[in-house]
Design a protein around this motif. Structure first.
Motif, PDB file in Angstrom:
ATOM      1  N   ASP A 121       0.820  -1.209   0.000  1.00 32.35           N
ATOM      2  CA  ASP A 121       0.000   0.000   0.000  1.00 32.35           C
ATOM      3  C   ASP A 121       0.855   1.261   0.000  1.00 32.35           C
ATOM      4  O   ASP A 121       0.576   2.212  -0.737  1.00 32.35           O
ATOM      5  CB  ASP A 121      -0.921   0.029   1.226  1.00 32.35           C
ATOM      6  CG  ASP A 121      -1.952  -1.086   1.237  1.00 32.35           C
ATOM      7  OD1 ASP A 121      -2.098  -1.794   0.215  1.00 32.35           O
ATOM      8  OD2 ASP A 121      -2.610  -1.261   2.286  1.00 32.35           O
ATOM      9  N   ARG A 122       1.891   1.280   0.819  1.00 33.32           N
ATOM     10  CA  ARG A 122       2.732   2.474   0.953  1.00 33.32           C
ATOM     11  C   ARG A 122       3.344   2.875  -0.393  1.00 33.32           C
ATOM     12  O   ARG A 122       3.316   4.043  -0.765  1.00 33.32           O
ATOM     13  CB  ARG A 122       3.825   2.235   1.984  1.00 33.32           C
ATOM     14  CG  ARG A 122       4.836   3.386   2.033  1.00 33.32           C
ATOM     15  CD  ARG A 122       5.932   3.117   3.006  1.00 33.32           C
ATOM     16  NE  ARG A 122       5.454   3.625   4.286  1.00 33.32           N
ATOM     17  CZ  ARG A 122       6.055   3.419   5.431  1.00 33.32           C
ATOM     18  NH1 ARG A 122       7.134   2.685   5.488  1.00 33.32           N
ATOM     19  NH2 ARG A 122       5.580   3.929   6.537  1.00 33.32           N
ATOM     20  N   ASP A 123       3.892   1.898  -1.130  1.00 31.01           N
ATOM     21  CA  ASP A 123       4.506   2.202  -2.429  1.00 31.01           C
ATOM     22  C   ASP A 123       3.465   2.693  -3.432  1.00 31.01           C
ATOM     23  O   ASP A 123       3.724   3.607  -4.209  1.00 31.01           O
ATOM     24  CB  ASP A 123       5.234   0.979  -2.992  1.00 31.01           C
ATOM     25  CG  ASP A 123       6.490   0.643  -2.212  1.00 31.01           C
ATOM     26  OD1 ASP A 123       6.971   1.493  -1.438  1.00 31.01           O
ATOM     27  OD2 ASP A 123       7.001  -0.475  -2.385  1.00 31.01           O
ATOM     28  N   ALA A 124       2.292   2.069  -3.421  1.00 35.73           N
ATOM     29  CA  ALA A 124       1.244   2.466  -4.362  1.00 35.73           C
ATOM     30  C   ALA A 124       0.722   3.875  -4.043  1.00 35.73           C
ATOM     31  O   ALA A 124       0.538   4.698  -4.950  1.00 35.73           O
ATOM     32  CB  ALA A 124       0.099   1.458  -4.336  1.00 35.73           C
ATOM     33  N   ILE A 125       0.522   4.156  -2.778  1.00 35.51           N
ATOM     34  CA  ILE A 125       0.069   5.492  -2.389  1.00 35.51           C
ATOM     35  C   ILE A 125       1.132   6.530  -2.754  1.00 35.51           C
ATOM     36  O   ILE A 125       0.831   7.592  -3.293  1.00 35.51           O
ATOM     37  CB  ILE A 125      -0.280   5.552  -0.880  1.00 35.51           C
ATOM     38  CG1 ILE A 125      -1.512   4.696  -0.597  1.00 35.51           C
ATOM     39  CG2 ILE A 125      -0.500   6.989  -0.429  1.00 35.51           C
ATOM     40  CD1 ILE A 125      -1.769   4.454   0.885  1.00 35.51           C
ATOM     41  N   GLY A 126       2.383   6.212  -2.476  1.00 39.25           N
ATOM     42  CA  GLY A 126       3.472   7.119  -2.832  1.00 39.25           C
ATOM     43  C   GLY A 126       3.511   7.402  -4.327  1.00 39.25           C
ATOM     44  O   GLY A 126       3.695   8.541  -4.756  1.00 39.25           O
ATOM     45  N   ALA A 127       3.306   6.374  -5.129  1.00 38.44           N
ATOM     46  CA  ALA A 127       3.301   6.550  -6.586  1.00 38.44           C
ATOM     47  C   ALA A 127       2.158   7.456  -7.004  1.00 38.44           C
ATOM     48  O   ALA A 127       2.334   8.359  -7.831  1.00 38.44           O
ATOM     49  CB  ALA A 127       3.192   5.200  -7.283  1.00 38.44           C
ATOM     50  N   PHE A 128       0.990   7.254  -6.421  1.00 37.76           N
ATOM     51  CA  PHE A 128      -0.148   8.115  -6.728  1.00 37.76           C
ATOM     52  C   PHE A 128       0.148   9.563  -6.353  1.00 37.76           C
ATOM     53  O   PHE A 128      -0.215  10.496  -7.062  1.00 37.76           O
ATOM     54  CB  PHE A 128      -1.408   7.627  -6.012  1.00 37.76           C
ATOM     55  CG  PHE A 128      -2.494   8.652  -5.993  1.00 37.76           C
ATOM     56  CD1 PHE A 128      -3.144   9.010  -7.163  1.00 37.76           C
ATOM     57  CD2 PHE A 128      -2.836   9.308  -4.816  1.00 37.76           C
ATOM     58  CE1 PHE A 128      -4.133   9.991  -7.159  1.00 37.76           C
ATOM     59  CE2 PHE A 128      -3.813  10.279  -4.801  1.00 37.76           C
ATOM     60  CZ  PHE A 128      -4.464  10.628  -5.979  1.00 37.76           C
TER      61      PHE A 128
END
Length: 161
Positions: A121-128
């Motif tokens: 989740d952290r990586d995906a949120i960061g990418a967004f």
């Protein structure tokens, strides 16, 4: 969770998720032209020879399957050999370890366009939020939007827009 953003060259971006590595492997294989064992496999020269019907490395096995016997002789009959056609080439076996994740990410990349895989989740949120330059900036708004919609659908983010 594993999140994937695919940006084909001539189509709208799409985002999808997998629960874990096994689900990721299954979903990648479902959309690939290769068989799952061509995308990633781990085996030994002994297993290959046994699959051909030879329980022993004898003269007949060496005559019928010289390439398999050469693998066994050079790497050891019980050494793990890896197959990952999108990374190594069709049918190539290597004693160098190839992770399942790397093989499946290579299968996605082979489809063309841009593919971004986020583990967690952290990586995906960061990418967004712009941390991944591959989908940052106004030109990649549609890719970030696809990821956002996936994150909202999974209730990782609240739908504030």
């Amino acid at each position: 969770m594993i999140y994937v953003v695919e940006v084909p060259e001539h189509a709208a971006p799409r985002a999808w998720f997998a629960y874990d590595e096994a689900d990721f492997a299954r979903k990648v294989a479902a959309g690939d032209t290769l068989e799952p064992w061509e995308i990633h496999d781990q085996l030994t020269a002994r297993c290959l020879l046994e699959d051909m019907g030879h329980a022993e490395v004898d003269a007949l096995a060496r005559e019928c399957y010289p390439a398999i016997c050469a693998l066994g002789d050079s790497h050891g009959w019980d050494t793990a050999l890896y197959r990952a056609d999108h990374l190594l080439g069709a049918g190539v076996l290597s004693a160098e370890p190839v992770s399942e994740t790397a093989a499946h990410e290579a299968a996605l990349a082979a489809r063309g366009g841009l593919t971004c895989v986020y583990h967690g989740d952290r990586d995906a949120i960061g990418a967004f939020e712009g941390a991944d330059p591959r989908i940052a900036g106004p030109a990649h708004w549609h890719a970030r939007r696809a990821l956002y919609e996936q994150l909202v659908a999974l209730e990782v983010l609240a739908d504030d827009n």
